[in-house]
Design an enzyme around this catalytic site. Structure first.
Site, short mmCIF file in Angstrom:
data_model
loop_
_atom_site.label_atom_id
_atom_site.label_comp_id
_atom_site.label_asym_id
_atom_site.label_seq_id
_atom_site.Cartn_x
_atom_site.Cartn_y
_atom_site.Cartn_z
N ARG A 268 56.22 31.42 -3.67
CA ARG A 268 56.50 30.00 -3.39
C ARG A 268 55.36 29.34 -2.61
O ARG A 268 55.39 28.13 -2.36
CB ARG A 268 57.79 29.86 -2.58
CG ARG A 268 59.01 30.43 -3.25
CD ARG A 268 60.23 30.20 -2.39
NE ARG A 268 60.47 28.79 -2.18
CZ ARG A 268 61.13 27.99 -3.00
NH1 ARG A 268 61.64 28.48 -4.10
NH2 ARG A 268 61.28 26.71 -2.72
N GLU B 238 47.42 31.01 -26.74
CA GLU B 238 47.29 31.76 -25.48
C GLU B 238 48.30 32.88 -25.33
O GLU B 238 47.96 33.97 -24.92
CB GLU B 238 47.58 30.81 -24.31
CG GLU B 238 46.41 30.13 -23.71
CD GLU B 238 46.88 29.29 -22.54
OE1 GLU B 238 46.52 29.65 -21.42
OE2 GLU B 238 47.63 28.31 -22.73
N CYS C 32 57.43 25.74 -0.55
CA CYS C 32 57.11 26.74 0.47
C CYS C 32 58.30 27.67 0.55
O CYS C 32 59.33 27.43 -0.07
CB CYS C 32 56.95 26.08 1.84
SG CYS C 32 55.74 24.76 1.87
N TRP D 46 52.79 26.33 1.02
CA TRP D 46 51.99 25.80 -0.09
C TRP D 46 51.74 24.35 0.29
O TRP D 46 52.65 23.52 0.24
CB TRP D 46 52.75 25.90 -1.41
CG TRP D 46 51.96 25.42 -2.58
CD1 TRP D 46 52.04 24.20 -3.19
CD2 TRP D 46 50.95 26.15 -3.28
NE1 TRP D 46 51.15 24.13 -4.23
CE2 TRP D 46 50.47 25.32 -4.31
CE3 TRP D 46 50.39 27.42 -3.15
CZ2 TRP D 46 49.48 25.72 -5.20
CZ3 TRP D 46 49.41 27.82 -4.04
CH2 TRP D 46 48.96 26.98 -5.06
N HIS E 72 40.39 14.89 -44.41
CA HIS E 72 38.94 15.12 -44.33
C HIS E 72 38.59 16.61 -44.28
O HIS E 72 37.49 16.96 -43.87
CB HIS E 72 38.36 14.39 -43.11
CG HIS E 72 38.56 12.92 -43.19
ND1 HIS E 72 37.88 12.12 -44.08
CD2 HIS E 72 39.40 12.08 -42.52
CE1 HIS E 72 38.27 10.86 -43.96
NE2 HIS E 72 39.21 10.81 -43.01
N GLU F 20 47.61 20.45 -26.80
CA GLU F 20 48.19 21.31 -25.77
C GLU F 20 49.17 22.32 -26.38
O GLU F 20 49.18 23.49 -26.01
CB GLU F 20 48.86 20.43 -24.69
CG GLU F 20 49.59 21.18 -23.59
CD GLU F 20 48.74 22.19 -22.81
OE1 GLU F 20 47.51 22.22 -22.99
OE2 GLU F 20 49.33 22.96 -22.05
N LYS G 292 48.82 26.40 -26.11
CA LYS G 292 49.88 27.24 -25.55
C LYS G 292 50.21 28.35 -26.53
O LYS G 292 50.36 29.49 -26.15
CB LYS G 292 51.13 26.41 -25.33
CG LYS G 292 51.64 25.88 -24.05
CD LYS G 292 51.24 26.23 -22.71
CE LYS G 292 49.82 26.39 -22.38
NZ LYS G 292 49.27 25.64 -21.32
N LYS H 288 44.10 33.28 -14.29
CA LYS H 288 44.71 32.03 -13.84
C LYS H 288 43.65 31.05 -13.34
O LYS H 288 43.76 29.85 -13.54
CB LYS H 288 45.73 32.33 -12.73
CG LYS H 288 46.53 31.12 -12.27
CD LYS H 288 47.48 30.63 -13.35
CE LYS H 288 48.11 29.30 -13.04
NZ LYS H 288 48.66 28.66 -14.25
N ASN I 280 60.62 23.21 4.11
CA ASN I 280 60.14 23.23 2.73
C ASN I 280 60.56 21.90 2.12
O ASN I 280 61.73 21.53 2.21
CB ASN I 280 60.79 24.41 2.00
CG ASN I 280 60.68 24.29 0.49
OD1 ASN I 280 59.68 23.77 -0.01
ND2 ASN I 280 61.68 24.76 -0.22
N GLY I 281 59.59 21.17 1.53
CA GLY I 281 59.93 19.88 0.92
C GLY I 281 58.91 18.82 1.34
O GLY I 281 57.83 19.15 1.84
C1 F6R Z 1 45.94 27.07 -20.10
C2 F6R Z 1 45.32 26.99 -18.80
C3 F6R Z 1 43.84 26.76 -18.74
C4 F6R Z 1 43.50 25.91 -17.52
C5 F6R Z 1 41.97 25.82 -17.35
C6 F6R Z 1 41.58 24.92 -16.19
O1 F6R Z 1 47.31 27.30 -20.03
O2 F6R Z 1 45.97 27.14 -17.79
O3 F6R Z 1 43.36 26.20 -19.91
O4 F6R Z 1 44.04 24.63 -17.68
O5 F6R Z 1 41.45 27.10 -17.14
O6 F6R Z 1 42.10 25.39 -15.00
P1 F6R Z 1 42.23 24.46 -13.75
O7 F6R Z 1 43.22 23.40 -14.07
O8 F6R Z 1 42.67 25.37 -12.65
O9 F6R Z 1 40.86 23.89 -13.49
#
Ligand code: F6R
Length: 608
Positions: free
Chosen positions: A27, A488, A2, A74, A504, A481, A485, A603, A100-101
């Protein structure tokens, strides 16, 4: 995570506090509030939602006064709501606190204060702080804050005002950031430097367990035993924009570096040596756990990759069958579900449309649902039967990093919790695993301190068109993963394969100079991985491997190795994902891409 601010000066506090909070919204932004002393009275205005809502409320109910505190939240304990928003007042309204914490022992403190006649109005851990201060107040607010803090366990940055000592602001920190801004005849506290930069560039950086007492005459720093501390003034030379990112160029890099803390926070009060695992928002009983005959882990993207780690770990530690599925597939494939099915949903945002639909589908067919999410009060958290929050704080960069590692931690916690209830591992083994798990924050720091190797490798390969990731077992989960990354944020085409799948088909793509990133952390699979490495190096591949320190056999087989500090193999993903996040980051920078906001991505994916 926060944001807190505080002000003592000659000007009206209200607009200064709100302006400071606007610089801390990164934050937390689920609710906000301010408390300001007007003569001998504390007035509080607070509400759920973005800071804009607070500003609107303040324009209807303006607050007068030159000493105040403010907060942008948050949520961790208690959903975002007007009541749970900070500041929180003591029962008689004379003391107001922003925090905050996480207070680890708030349940015990709340019970103790209730037995002394104190009534609580919020669901937060924070509310015990003003009540404790009121309990200890005997005419000296500094003394009362010190006594209250001595009873608190956990992490905190706290700002306190008291209507009986209206010209004073007291603050303290432990394991949560706090700075003091030194203006001309006016002083500030804040969780982070950007909140004060419009007023001053001179600040005190506080250390753990240091108290601050601010009046119109100046700032005093005190140790726990009330000794005055001398501190050099730190002059900030960064721009406000860089300061918001903690001095990093991008939120993604900042969030990568926040991982040790996020890992630690997510384990707080859940994984403790010698104590059984207790989980506040998980009400599933021992009997219900014993009744489960199948677990589905369902999620999207990065969260799905955390689910794959969850499958390996639950199957290993709990010996229960686990299926991992992509939410958009699960919801349409008529999965076999009944009341003996447990579904674990993973979602950072808690709002992903496909994940939510899968949750509803499973519930409609009688399954019990546990949600792992980073957002208190999100749709997923409200609709699931049980919730385990990841305490990563808000993740701003689109590419998920700290949310992913905390999702891994949440998966380990659930696996250990089930193993404890089902008795599938001995108490001794449980203690050994927990002990190892608690070393992860410090080991993650160690990995971060070796990032130069990754930067050098990134500089060599950033012009590549294709990159391959290989691994077996948990290394395969991490390979997926790492590959996501990279695509992306650097837009390089990449694929992740299970080592055994190479022959294969994919091996046809390996030629002179092809870049292959290999995970080789799983002791029982290292030999197999070395065979895979040889299969690609004999065809000319340029291999970067990640392995535990001392894995000489791996270093002999490749040109570049990134060593990771040794932990139990099951925890390797928490450490091995970090170099992969860094690799994607450095390549993205080198290519001039928009790291924090990669093209075509959002996001939170709230549409199908
Ligand atoms: C990749 C990424 C996405 C999310 C996906 C699910 O870096 O952030 O692949 O993981 O869109 O999002 P959440 O976790 O918010 O359901």
């Amino acid at each position: 995570m926060c944001g807190i601010v505080g002000f003592v000066g000659k000007k009206q506090a209200s607009s200064i506090l709100v302006e400071g909070l606007s610089k801390l919204e990164y934050r937390g932004y689920d609710s906000a509030g301010v408390a300001i002393i007007d003569n001998d009275h504390i007035n509080v205005v607070k509400c759920k939602g973005r800071l804009k809502n607070l500003e609107n409320k303040l324009s209807e109910h303006p607050l007068k006064g030159i000493v105040g505190i403010g907060h942008t939240r948050w949520a961790t304990h208690g959903k975002p709501s007007d009541l749970n928003a900070h500041p929180h007042n003591s029962q008689d309204g004379t003391i107001s606190v922003v925090h905050n914490g996480i207070i680890e022992n708030y349940v015990q403190l709340r019970e103790w204060l209730t037995s002394k006649g104190y009534k609580f109005v919020s669901e937060t851990d924070t509310e015990v702080i003003p009540q404790l201060i009121e309990y200890f107040y005997k005419g000296d607010i500094v003394e009362a804050v010190m006594r209250a803090i001595s009873k608190i366990k956990g992490s905190y940055a706290v700002g306190v005002i008291c209507s009986k000592e209206p010209g004073k602001l007291v603050a303290v920190r432990k394991d949560s950031p706090l700075i003091v801004g030194l203006g001309k005849d006016e002083y500030y506290i804040a969780s982070d430097i950007p909140a004060v930069l419009n007023h001053t560039r001179d600040i005190y950086l506080l250390n753990d367990n240091e108290f601050v007492v601010i009046t119109k005459d100046g700032v005093k720093l005190l140790s726990e035993d009330k000794k005055e501390i001398k501190r050099d003034v730190y002059h900030v030379t960064w721009s406000a924009n860089a300061a918001e990112k903690g001095g990093f160029d991008h939120f993604m890099m900042k969030e990568i570096h926040e991982q040790p803390k996020a890992i630690k926070d997510t384990m707080t009060s859940r994984i403790m040596p010698g104590k059984p695992i207790t989980l506040d928002d998980i009400k599933i009983t021992k009997e219900q756990i014993k009744n489960i005959n199948k677990i589905y882990i369902v999620a999207c993207g990065t969260a799905y990759h955390a689910g794959i780690v969850g499958k390996y770990v639950i199957e290993k530690l709990v010996r229960m069958p686990v299926e991992v599925d992509i939410a958009s597939e699960f919801r349409y494939r008529n999965p076999i579900i009944d009341e003996k099915t447990l579904m674990i949903i993973i979602s950072q945002s808690g709002e992903t449309a496909d994940t939510l639909a899968a949750l509803r589908e499973a519930k409609a067919q009688g399954a019990r649902v546990i949600a792992i999410t980073n957002v208190v009060g999100s749709s997923v958290s409200r609709e699931a039967d049980d919730v385990l929050y990841t305490w990563a704080g808000p993740e701003i960069a689109v590419a998920s990093t700290k949310a992913y590692v905390t999702q891994l931690i949440a998966m380990y916690i659930i696996a250990l919790f089930f193993a404890q209830h089902k008795g599938t591992i001995s108490e001794e083994k449980m203690e050994e695993i927990k002990k190892d798990m608690l070393t992860l924050p410090i080991k993650a720091e160690e990995v971060l301190s070796n990032k130069d190797i990754i930067q050098e490798f990134a500089e060599k390969i950033y012009k590549e068109q294709d990159v391959f990731f290989l691994g077996r077992g948990l290394d395969y989960a991490v390979a997926l993963e790492g590959s996501l990354k990279l695509k992306e944020i650097s837009y390089i085409h990449s694929e992740a394969y299970a080592g055994g799948e190479l022959k294969h088909g994919p091996i046809a793509l390996i030629e002179d100079g092809t870049v292959v990133i290999v995970g080789a952390t799983q002791g029982y699979l290292v030999e197999k991985m070395i065979s895979n490495i040889k299969e690609v190096t004999t065809r000319g591949a340029n291999v970067l491997a990640f392995a535990f320190e001392g894995s000489d056999e791996v270093s002999k087989a490749v040109d570049s190795v990134m060593y990771l500090p040794k932990v139990n193999d099951i925890f390797a993903p928490v450490l091995s994902v970090i170099p992969l996040q860094l690799l994607a980051y450095y390549i993205s920078i080198k290519k001039g891409c928009d790291v924090d906001k990669p093209r075509n991505l959002a996001k939170s994916v709230t549409v199908e």
